[in-house]
Design an enzyme around this catalytic site. Structure first.
Site, PDB file in Angstrom:
ATOM      1  N   ALA A 128      17.327   4.087  27.275  1.00 49.13           N
ATOM      2  CA  ALA A 128      18.300   5.015  26.708  1.00 49.13           C
ATOM      3  C   ALA A 128      18.094   6.415  27.284  1.00 49.13           C
ATOM      4  CB  ALA A 128      18.159   5.041  25.186  1.00 49.13           C
ATOM      5  N   PRO A 129      19.174   7.212  27.416  1.00 45.94           N
ATOM      6  CA  PRO A 129      19.075   8.542  28.031  1.00 45.94           C
ATOM      7  C   PRO A 129      18.039   9.454  27.386  1.00 45.94           C
ATOM      8  CG  PRO A 129      21.367   7.902  27.801  1.00 45.94           C
ATOM      9  CD  PRO A 129      20.563   6.872  27.083  1.00 45.94           C
ATOM     10  N   ARG A 130      17.752   9.249  26.107  1.00 43.70           N
ATOM     11  CA  ARG A 130      16.786  10.131  25.443  1.00 43.70           C
ATOM     12  C   ARG A 130      15.346   9.824  25.848  1.00 43.70           C
ATOM     13  NH1 ARG A 130      18.868   6.544  21.838  1.00 43.70           N
ATOM     14  NH2 ARG A 130      17.439   5.139  20.722  1.00 43.70           N
ATOM     15  N   TYR A 131      15.143   8.690  26.539  1.00 44.48           N
ATOM     16  CA  TYR A 131      13.781   8.304  26.896  1.00 44.48           C
ATOM     17  C   TYR A 131      13.439   8.565  28.372  1.00 44.48           C
ATOM     18  CZ  TYR A 131      13.931   5.744  22.472  1.00 44.48           C
ATOM     19  OH  TYR A 131      14.038   5.414  21.157  1.00 44.48           O
ATOM     20  N   ILE A 132      14.427   8.808  29.183  1.00 40.51           N
ATOM     21  CA  ILE A 132      14.162   8.969  30.613  1.00 40.51           C
ATOM     22  C   ILE A 132      14.498  10.388  31.052  1.00 40.51           C
ATOM     23  CG2 ILE A 132      14.444   6.550  31.207  1.00 40.51           C
ATOM     24  CD1 ILE A 132      17.299   7.089  31.973  1.00 40.51           C
TER      25      ILE A 132
END
Length: 889
Positions: A128-132
């Site tokens: 997910a975008p919040r993790y990368i």
């Protein structure tokens, strides 16, 4: 193109036809649909799906990179934050921006990614975008951005500015590739190699010819014969790299472009379920690199399975490019060569503009530095002490500089004078005239340098490309191997998972007639060839059950273009006509069409028929029917006496009398002679079409010897379907007396060895160097008396710097598993192969004696050979002498 607010147009009352029928009204709209659709299609083409020629980017990618430049501070940013920032410029949802960003990051060129960004090999999605996290790569920062040369436009809401096109100084479009589907057209530009694009751009600047071909991150092999410069109508064939580990195991190390390990495995399982191939199980060990292990069923040929994988699965795919781009706000179709030329010229233009801007900036620096020097050195600042107004200050300085106007590059402006008044007293007090001169000289040097670059612009651009390649080209070598693919006939490689049966009485054949006569194993895509006793021939496709005609005398699987299978036939012309004999092959005919093999007379009948897979010609005994005055009632006939002709030939007259019976007296031998075999290294396959290196003429069970860089040898037959690994270094017709001399490095002992051996005739690969990981084969020779030069390291052996070694004297012939003999105890710098000693005696080396004294005994010849060159292998040399003596005498 900016977003348009689509509003309904007023309905033209003159173009509305009203028809009232039971309160039903029909409205005919004109103009509204076609106008709206054209606006929509134009928007999708220009603003979403197709890349621009100038920077090679779709609008979403351009806005992402621009947003990342806004946020750039050298540290990683959360992808979610980048997506949010991009939404200031991109009028679409966060999902489309996120997918485009991940797609960019997976290309490993413009974005430095951190975290789980998915896997292009397995098809796994990114986290997910919040993790990368991500940031611009150093390459992107250097070649993509320059606000001084960027043309700007308002964003969709008018609150921000975004670039019309990024000033990209690199063929980014061809390096990354692109794929998009618009309204009425699509774009598919394949990625190309980073370093090859730079080399080609340099060739363009030098007016040299160049070629560029696709290169994929997933590796594999590509056939670019029909690439067609990337234009519509062209295509490339891409294959996985498949290697044979052993007789029962294959491994796939690289996959075709556009596939994943999951989709590839699924296609293999589907082909197995349909009976196209026969495998026992398949394992996916893919991690950082692809590793798909395929375990074969018992009795299945690995070479045939490799061909079947290419024929029936996604191990071979066809990719059709379609190079559509946006140029001057219109979609156009250009070849990749023309795209690269445009990109190269665009880079020249941008670098020229940067140089001109730099030159202007340096001239401005020189201009003000010169004014400042005069202003302080001539103490002009003292003249403004008595000025009471600002206007008088400006006027006083302007008048004081009038005598020096000729020294400057341009006229002095009010802004220049204002800058002089802003100089601090501290700077004036510490002013150093010599230091100021040095600064001016440095600026002048910079101006001269820029002028030189402008005067030699092409050389400057060439050097720019070379520097880009030097800084960022490391590790970007070609991954996809360019090869020519051999054409694989599906019917030749399909697994024989079906069984063919025939009912001769009723005239049916098929795979479902399990209670009838078994013919052979087959596949469901094979063709069946059928001969009937009336002299007719038919070929039809294998089905569960089909009618093929009664009175069948021969049925088998048909091999198209088979010129080795010869049919021997004796037939009677009509009911009481002459008896003919003929030999013919059946290479290719129309399916389900009936062919007449006799002269076509009614009542014709086959009296004798054989199918011979290698052109055998047997001897038959023909017995005639008794009749008055016929003395000889039987005779023998040898089929080798008649030439092989085409299928439609009538044949030769065997007898004019009626035949009672024909029986075979002797089995036939092949009349086709040896089969000439060539090896084509472009496809790593054998052939009979004279392509590549000639291997030899083969007959019977003769074999081929192959040696590999991995330190293995393998003896194979001359079957055209054989596969050979890419690291093949020797292929020749096997001579049982052949001696292989191998020089190798032992990884455990850290020493170099020599060994000599005869290759054993086995069907598996045999390793003849140690199994340690660091061991490697350095060189091989198949000469009888090879010679090497050993050059030693000076630090370990100062007395002897080099040594010549005659290998056949240095070590004897042993088993291929023997360790061999260490070359030297000293550290070896290098080993060079020299010209070998002649195997047969040279006439020039023989002692010059009178002609009457040339005749000698065998012992004298051997003795004199030993005087010429000492030899421990007396037996081998004696054999060579015997052969030479036979030639001489």
């Amino acid at each position: 193109m900016e977003d348009k607010n689509i509003q309904a147009e007023p309905v033209d009352q003159e173009n509305i036809e009203e028809q009232q029928n039971d309160s039903h009204k029909t409205l005919h709209l004109s103009g509204m649909y076609e106008t709206w659709f054209l606006d929509y299609a134009s928007y999708v083409i220009l603003e979403r799906a197709v890349p621009g020629i100038n920077d090679g980017l779709k609008p979403v990618h351009r806005r992402i990179l621009h947003a990342m430049k806004d946020l750039d501070d050298g540290r990683y940013n959360k992808v979610a934050n980048i997506i949010g920032h991009t939404m200031k410029y991109h009028p679409h949802g966060d999902a489309s921006i996120g997918d485009a960003l991940v797609h960019l990051g997976q290309k490993e060129l413009l974005i430095d990614a951190q975290g789980n960004w998915g896997n292009i090999l397995t098809g796994d999605r990114a986290a997910a975008p919040r993790y990368i996290e991500a940031r611009l790569s150093k390459f992107a920062l250097e070649v993509l951005f320059n606000p001084k040369t960027t043309i700007w436009k308002s964003s969709y809401d008018g609150r921000n500015k975004e670039p019309v096109a990024l000033p990209v100084k690199f063929p980014l479009l061809l390096a990354q590739g692109v794929e998009g589907i618009a309204v009425g057209l699509a774009s598919k530009i394949l990625p190309h190699n980073f370093n090859e694009l730079i080399d080609a751009s340099i060739k363009i600047l030098k007016n040299q010819e160049f070629e560029i071909f696709p290169d994929f991150q997933t590796g594999g092999q590509i056939d670019v014969l029909k690439y067609n410069d990337g234009l519509r109508g062209g295509k490339v064939m891409v294959r996985a790299k498949i290697h044979q580990i052993d007789k029962k195991t294959l491994v796939i190390n690289e996959i075709p472009f556009g596939t994943t390990t999951s989709s590839l495995i699924e296609s293999i399982i589907t082909a197995n379920d349909k009976g196209k191939i026969k495998i026992k199980k398949i394992d996916d060990n893919t991690a950082e690199n692809v590793e798909i292990l395929i375990y074969l069923a018992a009795g299945v040929s690995p070479d045939t399975t490799i061909d079947a994988l290419y024929a029936f699965t996604n191990c071979e795919v066809s990719v059709s490019p379609n190079s559509c781009i946006i140029q001057n706000d219109k979609p156009v179709f250009l070849g990749v060569k023309e795209m690269l030329e445009i990109s190269t010229n665009n880079t020249v233009g941008l670098l020229k503009k940067e140089l001109e801007i730099r030159k202007k900036e340096l001239e401005e620096q020189w201009h003000f530095a010169s004014i400042e020097k005069i202003f302080i050195e001539k103490r002009i600042y003292h003249q403004i002490e008595e000025c009471e107004t600002w206007e008088s200050v400006i006027e006083t300085i302007d008048k004081a500089l009038v005598p020096y106007h000729k020294l400057f590059l341009r006229e002095i402006t009010t802004d220049d004078i204002i800058r002089l008044t802003e100089i601090k007293i501290k700077r004036i007090s510490k002013f150093n005239s010599f230091k100021a001169d040095d600064i001016i000289k440095g600026i002048e040097f910079g101006i001269d340098e820029v002028k030189n670059h402008l005067a030699n612009l092409i050389d400057f651009v060439i050097n720019y490309f070379k520097q880009i390649k030097k800084k960022y080209g490391k590790g970007r070598d070609r991954k996809t191997e360019i090869r020519n693919f051999d054409t694989i006939q599906a019917s030749m490689v399909a697994a024989a998972t079906q069984k063919l049966y025939v009912n001769r009485e009723e005239g049916f054949a098929g795979t479902s007639l399990k209670k009838d006569e078994f013919v052979c194993d087959c596949s469901d895509i094979d063709d069946v060839i059928v001969f009937r006793d009336d002299g007719t021939l038919i070929i039809t496709k294998v089905t569960t059950k089909t009618f093929i005609g009664k009175n069948i005398i021969h049925i088998d699987i048909f091999k198209k273009n088979d010129d080795r299978t010869i049919y021997n036939m004796i037939y009677r012309d009509g009911k009481k006509g002459k008896v003919y004999v003929k030999r013919f092959p059946v290479k290719g005919i129309t399916r389900d069409r009936e062919y007449i093999l006799s002269k076509g007379t009614e009542g014709s009948k086959l009296l004798y028929f054989t199918a011979n897979p290698n052109g055998e010609a047997e001897i038959v005994k023909v017995t005639l029917r008794p009749r008055p005055k016929l003395r000889k009632l039987s005779f023998e006939y040898d089929f080798s006496e008649i030439a092989i002709k085409r299928r439609s030939a009538s044949g030769n007259i065997l007898t004019r009398y009626q035949v009672r019976n024909i029986v075979q007296r002797e089995e036939g031998v092949s009349t086709l002679g040896a089969r000439n075999i060539w090896y084509d290294d472009t496809v790593n396959r054998l052939n009979t079409e004279e392509r590549g290196k000639y291997i030899g003429a083969f007959i019977g069970d003769e074999k081929i010897l192959t040696v590999y860089q991995s330190g293995e040898f393998k003896v194979v037959n001359y079957d055209i379907s054989n596969h050979f690994d890419e690291n093949l270094i020797l292929i020749e017709k096997l001579d049982p007396k052949r001696i292989i001399s191998a020089i190798y490095y032992d990884g455990k002992q850290k020493q170099k060895y020599i060994k000599r051996f005869h290759p054993e005739i086995t069907s598996k690969k045999n390793l003849f160097i140690p199994e340690s990981r660091e061991s490697k084969l350095l060189n091989i020779s198949i000469d009888h008396f090879p010679v090497i030069k050993v050059i030693f390291n000076e630090s370990t052996n100062k007395k002897v710097l080099e040594e010549i070694i005659n290998i056949d004297e240095f070590i004897g012939i042993k088993n291929y598993k023997a360790k061999g003999k260490r070359i030297s105890t000293f550290e070896i710098k290098s080993i060079k192969m020299l010209e070998p000693f002649p195997y047969e005696e040279n006439e020039e080396e023989m002692p010059k004696e009178p002609e009457q004294e040339i005749l000698k005994t065998e012992e004298n010849i051997v003795s004199e050979k030993k005087k010429i060159k000492p030899d421990k292998s007396d037996k081998i040399r004696s054999e060579g002498s015997d052969r030479q003596m036979e030639l001489d005498f």
